[in-house]
Every structure is written in structure tokens, then in C-alpha cells.
Design a protein around this motif. Structure first.
Motif, PDB file in Angstrom:
ATOM      1  N   SER A 198       0.833  -1.206   0.000  1.00  7.90           N
ATOM      2  CA  SER A 198       0.000   0.000   0.000  1.00  7.90           C
ATOM      3  C   SER A 198       0.866   1.253   0.000  1.00  7.90           C
ATOM      4  N   GLU A 199       2.012   1.198   0.679  1.00  8.89           N
ATOM      5  CA  GLU A 199       2.934   2.335   0.683  1.00  8.89           C
ATOM      6  C   GLU A 199       3.585   2.513  -0.688  1.00  8.89           C
ATOM      7  N   TYR A 251       0.440   8.005 -10.678  1.00  5.52           N
ATOM      8  CA  TYR A 251       0.041   6.690 -11.169  1.00  5.52           C
ATOM      9  C   TYR A 251      -1.146   6.144 -10.383  1.00  5.52           C
ATOM     10  N   ALA A 252      -2.050   5.501 -11.093  1.00  3.69           N
ATOM     11  CA  ALA A 252      -3.075   4.687 -10.461  1.00  3.69           C
ATOM     12  C   ALA A 252      -2.560   3.254 -10.414  1.00  3.69           C
ATOM     13  N   SER A 253      -3.232   2.395  -9.649  1.00  8.12           N
ATOM     14  CA  SER A 253      -2.745   1.028  -9.503  1.00  8.12           C
ATOM     15  C   SER A 253      -3.888   0.084  -9.175  1.00  8.12           C
ATOM     16  N   LYS A 269      -2.855   8.452   2.303  1.00  4.76           N
ATOM     17  CA  LYS A 269      -2.128   7.317   2.871  1.00  4.76           C
ATOM     18  C   LYS A 269      -3.014   6.530   3.821  1.00  4.76           C
ATOM     19  N   GLU A 270      -3.754   7.235   4.685  1.00  6.56           N
ATOM     20  CA  GLU A 270      -4.645   6.555   5.614  1.00  6.56           C
ATOM     21  C   GLU A 270      -5.696   5.749   4.854  1.00  6.56           C
ATOM     22  N   SER A 271      -6.191   6.319   3.754  1.00  6.39           N
ATOM     23  CA  SER A 271      -7.190   5.625   2.951  1.00  6.39           C
ATOM     24  C   SER A 271      -6.624   4.362   2.330  1.00  6.39           C
ATOM     25  N   LEU A 272      -5.419   4.450   1.762  1.00  9.43           N
ATOM     26  CA  LEU A 272      -4.797   3.286   1.132  1.00  9.43           C
ATOM     27  C   LEU A 272      -4.530   2.193   2.155  1.00  9.43           C
ATOM     28  N   LEU A 273      -4.004   2.579   3.313  1.00  7.01           N
ATOM     29  CA  LEU A 273      -3.680   1.600   4.341  1.00  7.01           C
ATOM     30  C   LEU A 273      -4.919   0.867   4.824  1.00  7.01           C
ATOM     31  N   SER A 274      -6.053   1.576   4.914  1.00 12.58           N
ATOM     32  CA  SER A 274      -7.276   0.965   5.423  1.00 12.58           C
ATOM     33  C   SER A 274      -7.969   0.105   4.385  1.00 12.58           C
ATOM     34  N   GLN A 275      -7.745   0.388   3.100  1.00 11.05           N
ATOM     35  CA  GLN A 275      -8.471  -0.311   2.056  1.00 11.05           C
ATOM     36  C   GLN A 275      -7.681  -1.418   1.387  1.00 11.05           C
ATOM     37  N   PHE A 276      -6.362  -1.419   1.517  1.00 10.21           N
ATOM     38  CA  PHE A 276      -5.550  -2.335   0.716  1.00 10.21           C
ATOM     39  C   PHE A 276      -5.893  -3.798   0.965  1.00 10.21           C
TER      40      PHE A 276
END
Length: 299
Positions: free
Chosen positions: A224-225, A235-237, A279-286
Motif C-alpha cells: 500500500s505504501e 500513477y493509479a494502480s 495514505k490513511e485511505s490506502l492503508l485501510s483499504q488495501f
């Protein structure tokens, strides 16, 4: 199961790549296909194609990493994305760290010889083995012995349409990173990120405006990081394939340039609090969402 058996047979005469540990706490549901593979994200596996490198035709060397779960997962991701790859019509494809040549050969067979292919490896034995694998399959690639893409940055800047990389991702002591021989294929340093963090800016420099990057990551690499770092570059992923083995949780992540992500990246530069929220969003959703992207347009 067939690939697993073949992998074990191949590794009888090759030092085993160290694994990062067993992951029993995954929150992602897993389906097992009739081939004995494990798939996640709720996706039905792409029908296996004969248009990939054949194990029996691979060249080998005691100091060259032979394909196993991570290599198979990367090629499976290319197969799963085959329709998009063919529509993409890449003119220049690059593999960073070609090893046995299994991935670059499979990519050439999937996409076709209309594209130009380049493969690099820091291990000269790997370059020789890849040449043999390519020749055995009747395909061609330009082979270069170098560290990542050293010496190619100016020549290839902004020109590569597809980059594939199975980086050294296993967490190891830092002094093992970049060592000679087969260990260079897996030694990733702290959190397995030392080489990955060097690859990301190189890929950003080499990718064309329509360029795609397919990368193997391990849960310990904090994917996620990695996605956040690439998002900050515009970039999207998304995860194309997730593979759970007895000892590893692998993700094959695809990155592409995205207009919405580029706008957000500019906002991150202007306002660092935006980056924190993202970052908080990515960490929670990954761990619960298979797709990470800046817009609704999926590549």
C-alpha cells in the motif's frame, strides 16, 4: 499443482530462494482452481494459454534463479491482462531482472514479435540463460548485463510501454543486497524494499505516457505504501493477481499514468495533509479492496 511439482523438481539443483514467512491472517478470500492454484479478488482465473514459456525449454545455471511461485504469478497476471495488452499495442517492452528468461519470453509470446523487447540482469549468468530460453522458444530480445537499467536511462527515457519486474523482495540484511550470484535475485534488504525503492523512480523515468508497470510484491514490502509512492508520481494502480502460498502472500500490481492521480499528486505537493489522508485511505483499504486507482477508468 503441475507448476508446483515442476517448481520443486527444478529447485532440486538450485539453491532455494528464502521466503519471508507464513501469512495466516490474510483478510482476502481465496478460491482454489482445479489446477491447485489459489486466487483472490473474487476473479475467475484466466484460461491458461499455451502461448507462454514452457518449463521444459528453459535454460538453467546453478547461479540463476529458476521460476517458481512469484514468476508464475507474474506471468499469470500478464495472461489475465492479455486482452488489454493486445489492445495496448506496446512497441517497446522491458524486463528488469530477467533471471531464467521465463517472464520476458512469456511476454513476447503473449504480445507478439511486433514489439521490441529488452531484458536486463545484474547477473551475467542470467543473461546467458535468458538468451538460451528465448532461442528455444523462437523469440528475440535485446539482452543487457546491468544493474536495473543503469546506462539505459537516456536511451529509453519515456519510451517503454510495458515494464515487468519480479524484484528482489525478500527481507534480508542490507549487506546481502546486490551481492554476486543467485542471492542477488532475492535479497531485498530491510522490509525487502531496498531494490524496489530504486526501481520505482527508474520505471517512472522510462515509462511512456501510456506505459504500464507490472511488479511482484510481498506483504512484508508494504505494497500500500508502494502504491502511495506511485500515486504521488501520478500513477493509479490495481492488483491483477494475488497468490497465497504456504509461506508467502504475493501481489502482482499494475501501475499506469492516470490524469486524476496526477491532479492529486500536484495537490499532495501543495498540501502535505492531503498526502496523509490518502495514505490513511490506502492503508485501510488495501487488505479488503482489490483495486487501488485514482479514477473509475480501469487499465
Amino acid at each position: 499443482m503441475v507448476k508446483l511439482i515442476l517448481c520443486v523438481l527444478l529447485l532440486w539443483h538450485t539453491p532455494e530462494r528464502p521466503r519471508a514467512g507464513t501469512h495466516k491472517d490474510s483478510l482476502i478470500s481465496v478460491q482454489t482452481t482445479n489446477q491447485g492454484k489459489q486466487w483472490s479478488n473474487g476473479q475467475v482465473p484466466y484460461k491458461m494459454s499455451s502461448r507462454i514459456a514452457q518449463i521444459r525449454l528453459l535454460s538453467s545455471h546453478p547461479e540463476v534463479y529458476e521460476p517458481c511461485d512469484d514468476s508464475f504469478a507474474l506471468v499469470d497476471a500478464l495472461l489475465a491482462d492479455r486482452k488489454n495488452l493486445l489492445e495496448h499495442q506496446p512497441t517497446l517492452c522491458l524486463e528488469l531482472g530477467c533471471g531464467s528468461g521465463y517472464v520476458i519470453t512469456s511476454l513476447a509470446l503473449i504480445v507478439g514479435q511486433e514489439a521490441h523487447y529488452i531484458a536486463t540482469d545484474i547477473n551475467p549468468n542470467a543473461v546467458r540463460v535468458t538468451r538460451g530460453t528465448l532461442e528455444a522458444h523462437g523469440v528475440h530480445a535485446e539482452l543487457i548485463t546491468t544493474n536495473i537499467a543503469s546506462g539505459l536511462e537516456k536511451r529509453l527515457a519515456g519510451l517503454v510501454d510495458v515494464i515487468v519486474v519480479n524484484p528482489p523482495y525478500v527481507p534480508t540484511p542490507e549487506d546481502e543486497v546486490g551481492c554476486e550470484g543467485i542471492a542477488s535475485a532475492w535479497a531485498g534488504g530491510e522490509n525487502g524494499r531496498s531494490v524496489i525503492d530504486k526501481i520505482l523512480p527508474v520505471a517512472d523515468n522510462l515509462l511512456s505516457e501510456k506505459g504500464w508497470l507490472y511488479m511482484v510484491t510481498l506483504t512484508e514490502n508494504n505494497p500500500s505504501e508502494i502504491c502511495l509512492q506511485m500515486k504521488e508520481k501520478g500513477y493509479a494502480s490495481r492488483i491483477v493477481v494475488q497468490r497465497l502460498t504456504e509461506e508467502e502472500n504475493l501481489q502482482i500490481i499494475k501501475f499506469w499514468r492516470d490524469f486524476d492521480s496526477q491532479l492529486e499528486a500536484k495537490g499532495m505537493v501543495a498540501n502535505k495533509t492531503v498526502s496523509s489522508r490518502v495514505k490513511e485511505s490506502l492503508l485501510s483499504q488495501f487488505h479488503i479492496m482489490p483495486f487501488l486507482r485514482g479514477s473509475n477508468k480501469q487499465q
